[in-house]
Structures are given as C-alpha cells and as structure tokens.
Design a protein around this motif. Structure first.
Motif, PDB file in Angstrom:
ATOM      1  N   PRO A   9       0.891  -1.352   0.122  1.00  0.00           N
ATOM      2  CA  PRO A   9       0.062   0.010  -0.155  1.00  0.00           C
ATOM      3  C   PRO A   9       0.859   1.333   0.001  1.00  0.00           C
ATOM      4  O   PRO A   9       1.899   1.154   0.475  1.00  0.00           O
ATOM      5  CB  PRO A   9      -0.650  -0.191   1.336  1.00  0.00           C
ATOM      6  CG  PRO A   9      -0.922  -1.631   1.600  1.00  0.00           C
ATOM      7  CD  PRO A   9       0.437  -2.071   1.049  1.00  0.00           C
ATOM      8  N   ARG A  59      -2.165  -7.475  11.138  1.00  0.00           N
ATOM      9  CA  ARG A  59      -2.938  -6.364  11.469  1.00  0.00           C
ATOM     10  C   ARG A  59      -4.210  -6.848  10.756  1.00  0.00           C
ATOM     11  O   ARG A  59      -4.254  -7.066   9.465  1.00  0.00           O
ATOM     12  CB  ARG A  59      -2.304  -4.903  11.131  1.00  0.00           C
ATOM     13  CG  ARG A  59      -1.188  -4.582  11.971  1.00  0.00           C
ATOM     14  CD  ARG A  59      -0.940  -3.002  11.926  1.00  0.00           C
ATOM     15  NE  ARG A  59       0.009  -2.895  12.978  1.00  0.00           N
ATOM     16  CZ  ARG A  59      -0.300  -2.604  14.294  1.00  0.00           C
ATOM     17  NH1 ARG A  59      -1.368  -2.493  14.523  1.00  0.00           N
ATOM     18  NH2 ARG A  59       0.707  -2.234  15.100  1.00  0.00           N
ATOM     19  N   PHE A  61      -6.385  -5.212   9.046  1.00  0.00           N
ATOM     20  CA  PHE A  61      -7.174  -4.635   7.873  1.00  0.00           C
ATOM     21  C   PHE A  61      -6.170  -4.916   6.690  1.00  0.00           C
ATOM     22  O   PHE A  61      -6.268  -4.376   5.646  1.00  0.00           O
ATOM     23  CB  PHE A  61      -7.081  -3.156   8.028  1.00  0.00           C
ATOM     24  CG  PHE A  61      -8.541  -2.881   8.800  1.00  0.00           C
ATOM     25  CD1 PHE A  61      -9.386  -3.655   9.334  1.00  0.00           C
ATOM     26  CD2 PHE A  61      -8.783  -1.299   8.833  1.00  0.00           C
ATOM     27  CE1 PHE A  61     -10.498  -3.433  10.227  1.00  0.00           C
ATOM     28  CE2 PHE A  61      -9.952  -1.042   9.744  1.00  0.00           C
ATOM     29  CZ  PHE A  61     -10.661  -1.901  10.306  1.00  0.00           C
ATOM     30  N   LEU A  62      -5.213  -5.794   6.970  1.00  0.00           N
ATOM     31  CA  LEU A  62      -4.239  -6.087   6.043  1.00  0.00           C
ATOM     32  C   LEU A  62      -4.606  -7.712   5.292  1.00  0.00           C
ATOM     33  O   LEU A  62      -4.805  -8.455   6.279  1.00  0.00           O
ATOM     34  CB  LEU A  62      -2.593  -6.035   6.371  1.00  0.00           C
ATOM     35  CG  LEU A  62      -2.471  -4.717   6.681  1.00  0.00           C
ATOM     36  CD1 LEU A  62      -0.851  -4.524   7.057  1.00  0.00           C
ATOM     37  CD2 LEU A  62      -2.554  -3.816   5.591  1.00  0.00           C
ATOM     38  N   ALA A  96      -7.307  -3.443   3.493  1.00  0.00           N
ATOM     39  CA  ALA A  96      -8.890  -3.479   3.331  1.00  0.00           C
ATOM     40  C   ALA A  96      -9.498  -2.115   2.904  1.00  0.00           C
ATOM     41  O   ALA A  96      -8.953  -1.073   3.355  1.00  0.00           O
ATOM     42  CB  ALA A  96      -9.471  -4.190   4.448  1.00  0.00           C
ATOM     43  N   ALA A  98     -11.864   0.138   3.955  1.00  0.00           N
ATOM     44  CA  ALA A  98     -12.771   0.366   5.030  1.00  0.00           C
ATOM     45  C   ALA A  98     -12.586   1.779   5.389  1.00  0.00           C
ATOM     46  O   ALA A  98     -11.380   2.331   5.469  1.00  0.00           O
ATOM     47  CB  ALA A  98     -12.139  -0.596   6.106  1.00  0.00           C
ATOM     48  N   GLY A  99     -13.498   2.454   5.398  1.00  0.00           N
ATOM     49  CA  GLY A  99     -13.582   3.863   6.223  1.00  0.00           C
ATOM     50  C   GLY A  99     -13.209   5.034   4.854  1.00  0.00           C
ATOM     51  O   GLY A  99     -13.064   4.403   3.884  1.00  0.00           O
ATOM     52  N   GLY A 100     -12.585   5.898   5.101  1.00  0.00           N
ATOM     53  CA  GLY A 100     -12.225   6.780   4.272  1.00  0.00           C
ATOM     54  C   GLY A 100     -10.888   7.340   4.034  1.00  0.00           C
ATOM     55  O   GLY A 100     -10.065   6.901   4.767  1.00  0.00           O
TER      56      GLY A 100
ATOM     57  N   LYS B  12      -6.259  13.426   9.164  1.00  0.00           N
ATOM     58  CA  LYS B  12      -5.440  12.991   7.663  1.00  0.00           C
ATOM     59  C   LYS B  12      -4.166  13.814   7.502  1.00  0.00           C
ATOM     60  O   LYS B  12      -3.770  14.017   6.346  1.00  0.00           O
ATOM     61  CB  LYS B  12      -6.219  13.351   6.415  1.00  0.00           C
ATOM     62  CG  LYS B  12      -7.706  12.401   6.560  1.00  0.00           C
ATOM     63  CD  LYS B  12      -7.402  11.133   6.182  1.00  0.00           C
ATOM     64  CE  LYS B  12      -8.662  10.287   6.055  1.00  0.00           C
ATOM     65  NZ  LYS B  12      -8.199   8.483   6.017  1.00  0.00           N
ATOM     66  N   GLY B  58      -5.476   2.870  11.599  1.00  0.00           N
ATOM     67  CA  GLY B  58      -5.951   1.431  12.033  1.00  0.00           C
ATOM     68  C   GLY B  58      -5.639   0.342  11.175  1.00  0.00           C
ATOM     69  O   GLY B  58      -5.564  -0.549  11.369  1.00  0.00           O
ATOM     70  N   TRP B  59      -4.890   0.722   9.935  1.00  0.00           N
ATOM     71  CA  TRP B  59      -4.292  -0.178   9.144  1.00  0.00           C
ATOM     72  C   TRP B  59      -3.014  -0.725   9.624  1.00  0.00           C
ATOM     73  O   TRP B  59      -2.603  -1.771   9.812  1.00  0.00           O
ATOM     74  CB  TRP B  59      -4.433   0.194   7.694  1.00  0.00           C
ATOM     75  CG  TRP B  59      -5.444   0.200   7.006  1.00  0.00           C
ATOM     76  CD1 TRP B  59      -6.093  -0.727   6.032  1.00  0.00           C
ATOM     77  CD2 TRP B  59      -6.509   1.349   6.997  1.00  0.00           C
ATOM     78  NE1 TRP B  59      -6.960  -0.463   5.547  1.00  0.00           N
ATOM     79  CE2 TRP B  59      -7.591   0.842   6.191  1.00  0.00           C
ATOM     80  CE3 TRP B  59      -7.063   2.414   7.703  1.00  0.00           C
ATOM     81  CZ2 TRP B  59      -8.660   1.493   5.735  1.00  0.00           C
ATOM     82  CZ3 TRP B  59      -8.028   3.032   7.493  1.00  0.00           C
ATOM     83  CH2 TRP B  59      -9.001   2.679   6.786  1.00  0.00           C
ATOM     84  N   PHE B  60      -2.124   0.386   9.960  1.00  0.00           N
ATOM     85  CA  PHE B  60      -0.795   0.024   9.775  1.00  0.00           C
ATOM     86  C   PHE B  60      -0.071   0.367  11.401  1.00  0.00           C
ATOM     87  O   PHE B  60       1.179   0.243  11.391  1.00  0.00           O
ATOM     88  CB  PHE B  60      -0.092   0.862   8.873  1.00  0.00           C
ATOM     89  CG  PHE B  60      -0.478   0.692   7.479  1.00  0.00           C
ATOM     90  CD1 PHE B  60      -0.625  -0.713   6.908  1.00  0.00           C
ATOM     91  CD2 PHE B  60      -1.030   1.769   6.824  1.00  0.00           C
ATOM     92  CE1 PHE B  60      -1.150  -0.792   5.875  1.00  0.00           C
ATOM     93  CE2 PHE B  60      -1.593   1.661   5.698  1.00  0.00           C
ATOM     94  CZ  PHE B  60      -1.649   0.538   4.973  1.00  0.00           C
TER      95      PHE B  60
END
Lengths: 100, 395
Positions: A9, A59, A61-62, A96, A98-100, B12, B58-60
């Motif tokens: 990513p 994690r 979301f991965l 993933a 998810a969200g913005g 952000k 939340g991802w990383f």
C-alpha cells in the motif's frame, strides 16, 4: 537467495521511502513469514506496521495475495508458489477498503 | 519580532501554521504524513526545533516521528536517515514505534486486565499514542500517553520506549474502563515547580499523580461526582476529558470532566465544581491563560450524546476568577448553524505578552485569538477534523 517482488500500500511505500514495487531478498524457503521477516530486515521502519510488534499477528485490515490467491489465512510457513519465489509474480500486501 | 508556530494534528495529516507576533497573517505547511491520523504534535520546551508527532492508523499501527528542524523535515527516530537500518549482525534496529507493556515482577506489579464497557475483564492491548509530552529540560526525554491506558517514556529522543509500570500497577488498574474514544491516557502535565511531580488523566479512570518522577502513583479524584458510574464518588472510573495547570501555580489544577468543570487547589487531592453559569458543563478542552493563572477557557458542548455547541453557537467561555463566573467569547466565531466539536487536546495558548488562544474543530477550522479570547479569526477553515493543537512561541 530468492528475489521477491512486493507490492505494498502507498502508506507503507512512503514510510519505507520507496516508490513502486520493492525487491526483497529471501534466504531459504519462500513463505509468508520469510518474506515479511526479510522485508522488516531490509526496511525496519515497517516493523510493526504489517505485523503487530509484540504478538507478531497480522494487522486485521491487511491481507496477503500470491498468484491471485488470498493466502491471508494460510499457514505463514507454507511454501509459496514458484512464481513468487522466482520473482515472476509479485507478492501483494493489500489494505482492506474500510473507512475513508 | 516574536514568532508563533501552531502544531495541528488532524484525521488526515499534520499541519504547521506560522506567524509573527501580530498573529494576523499565517503561513500553512502541510499536510505532513498525509492520510494518517496525527493524534498529537508537540515541541520540546528545551529545544523548540525538536518536535515529536504521533502518527497512527487503523491499518498500519503506530509510528513515532521526530523533527530536529522545527518541522521542516521528519524521520522515525529508531531509523535515522543515512544510518544503517540493521546491526552488524543483520538484525533490524527500528524500534521507535514499539510500545510494550511492562508486566514484569521486577519492575511493576503484573497486571493483565482492565474492564471493558460491559464490566468484563479485558487484557491490555496497545493501540496508539494519544499524547506526547516532551520533558521540560531535556529534548531527548519525552513521555507518551497511550491507549490502552499507560504511560511510556523515552530518554533517547524517541528511539526506544519503556513503560512507567507503577501507574498501571498501583492497584486500581483492574477497574479502569474505556470511554467512548477508547481507554486512553490523554493528558500529561509535567510540573514546572516540582520537577518530580507528574499528573496524568485517563478516560475512563480519572486523574493520577506521581511525586517521584513516575515511579509510584495514586488516584487524585476525591470530589469528583459522576452519575454514569455505579458509585458516583468512586476512587476511579471517572471520565476526565482534560486537565490543565498554570506553570507558576502548580498546586492549582483545572479539569474538564465528561460533565462538570472542576478545580483543585491542593494538587488534585480534592476537587470542587466550578461550572457556575456555563450553559452546559459538558466539554472536552480546558486551558489556562499564559500570564493570568486564574483565567481559564472552556468550550461548552451540548451533551455527551450531542457533540456540538448548544444552540448552534460556537462559544469559548472564559473565567477570570478561576471558575464559577464565566463570560461568553463570541466575536469572530460562528453564532448560528455551527455543529462542530472541539476535542480534548485541541486548545492551546501562546506565551506572547498579549496571550494568544487557539483551538481546532472537528469541522477543520483552527481559530486564533491574539487578545486572550476577546476576538477570534480562523487561521484555516477547511482542514480535516482537528485532533490536537499545540503552540510554540519564539521570542
């Protein structure tokens, strides 16, 4: 020594200071675990971003893909296809949606 | 001419707003760390060029960033630019993002669970850094308040972190529970007059004090009354939203609780309510005028279920009497159709002769007042939701 092509990513590429795909050198059998170990050795700023620092767990979301297959929930020590090990096909770390 | 630098954390990315002492024209730098949640950015009192930022996702997961040039460039302190990323043995050296709870018997009392919302026991799991507080006299020492609630300290410029386990281990930790935003340690005050004294606040546990540089701790919540917990006057369990202190008046603390604005005149040993004539005493921020220790600011929010100002009017309230008597400050702030929130770490003051006051909103505005709140103007109107605001002042 296998040369693995990885697609990550954008946020991880920024942290690692790279653009585009990255190439990872993996000693021994090419597995999910050995790829991530090699990635974190080559790019230590990514430690903790894909696998949690302490538990080592992915994690949530991965996800991981190899040759079009979702291997997220496969054993991290299962050998990956030869196409990944040879660098013919890239190994994907996908965030993933998810969200913005 | 003095300069002011406002450090803004948003959903952000981070933004740095700079101006001269007039605080009329501003330069906007950013977004730094675009796309990441920046919970907090703060400069070192010992070296204003040293900044620390909490970058999280939340991802990383959690990233700690550091700048040594006032925010122009940033790096992860565990992996300095230009230095090897592995040891001679080939092992990774990047450890600056690693926060590991200390449950060892040698350094603290093993403590493995806190309460979940429903009262069940949950293990401590690190999620993110909410607040970074650089030490008063050493730029390489910085404290981190984290979720799940604990206090960490780095003494090498953020390269590595160690928990101060006496806080979680002092005995009440098993009763702590999360607030709506998680179980976070969000406020850290390093006492200017008593350098061994540290205050912290946790949602939803309460306020705590150490008088020995963080080795041992005790709850300081006597006088708090929270009707939303089984025992409204319990030793812990209170949802403290923020605490503030004037550097020259270290025994006096001010608190914005979930509901109620409170003050303590004995370093937190006891609290009294000073909500007075506020239109609502729910809110998140509270801060103290840089030169008037009894002048304090809050932003009343309608309720815990309605996180916006009453009547659609964004009003800062100022008390020049340390509470109880409040005046609405409205000049330059929207007085109709305004439904933003102002989060707990999103207000700060500068230390110029005419004290500047700053706050950010979830609507992306950062407002500034160069006259202690009498008049306001937006520095920026359209940032991502603002999580935190800090200010640096250069003479």
């Amino acid at each position: 020594m296998a040369m693995i092509t990885m697609v990550m990513p954008a946020h991880l590429r920024t942290l690692a200071g790279v653009s585009g795909d990255v190439t990872i050198e993996v000693d021994g059998e090419v597995t999910l675990r050995s790829i991530l170990d090699a990635l974190e050795t080559q790019y230590p700023m990514l430690r903790g971003t894909i696998r949690e620092h302490v538990s080592g767990e992915r994690r949530p979301f991965l996800r991981f893909f190899a040759c079009g297959e979702d291997i997220t929930h496969e054993s991290p020590d299962a050998p990956l296809p030869q196409e990944i090990a040879s660098g013919a096909e890239p190994f994907y770390v996908v965030g993933a949606i998810a969200g913005g | 001419m003095s300069n002011v630098q406002v450090l803004v954390g948003t959903r952000k990315g981070a933004f740095i707003l700079t101006s001269d002492g007039k605080r009329e024209k501003w330069n906007v730098s950013g977004p730094h760390f675009a796309g990441w949640e920046i919970y907090h950015v703060k400069g070192s009192p010992a070296d204003p060029n040293r900044l620390y930022a909490s970058q999280t996702s939340g991802w990383f997961g959690q990233i700690i960033q550091r700048s040594d040039d006032g925010g122009k460039t940033w790096f992860q302190p565990g992996t300095p630019a230009g230095e090897p990323t592995t040891t001679p043995e080939g092992m990774p050296v990047g450890e600056s993002n690693k926060f590991v709870y200390d449950d060892s018997a040698e350094t603290g009392k093993p403590l493995t669970t806190h309460q979940f919302y429903d009262g069940t026991a949950k293990p401590w799991v690190f999620k993110r850094v909410w607040h970074l507080e650089p030490a008063l006299d050493d730029a390489d020492t910085v404290y981190a308040g984290v979720e799940d609630a604990a206090l960490f300290r780095s003494t090498n410029g953020g390269q590595t972190w160690a928990e101060l386990p006496g806080l979680r281990g002092h005995g009440t930790g098993a009763q702590w529970q999360p607030g709506a935003g998680g179980m976070c340690l969000h406020s850290i005050i390093l006492d200017h007059q008593n350098r061994e004294r540290i205050f912290v606040a946790i949602s939803a546990a309460g306020a705590f004090r150490s008088d020995d540089s963080g080795a041992t701790w005790k709850p300081i919540n006597r006088g708090l009354h929270s009707q939303y917990i089984p025992d409204p006057t319990a030793e812990v369990g209170h949802c403290v939203h923020h605490i503030a202190q004037h550097p020259a008046n270290s025994n006096v603390l001010f608190m914005q609780k979930h509901w109620d604005v409170m003050r303590s005149d004995d370093a937190g040993d006891s609290w009294t309510e000073v909500s007075g004539n506020l239109p609502t005493d729910f809110g998140f921020v509270i801060d103290v005028h840089a030169h008037e220790p009894e002048t304090i600011y809050v932003v009343p929010i309608k309720s815990d279920g309605e996180h916006y100002p009453p009547d659609g009017k964004l009003r800062v309230y100022r008390s020049r009497t340390g509470g109880n008597e409040w005046e609405a400050l409205t000049k330059g702030l929207p007085q109709e159709n305004c439904y933003v929130n102002v989060l707990r770490d999103a207000m700060a003051v500068d230390s110029l002769d005419s004290c500047g006051v700053y706050f950010g909103t979830t609507g992306g505005q950062v407002y500034a007042s160069a006259d202690a709140g009498d008049t306001w103007a937006p520095i920026v109107r359209d940032l991502p939701a603002v999580l935190s605001v800090e200010v640096q002042t250069w003479p």
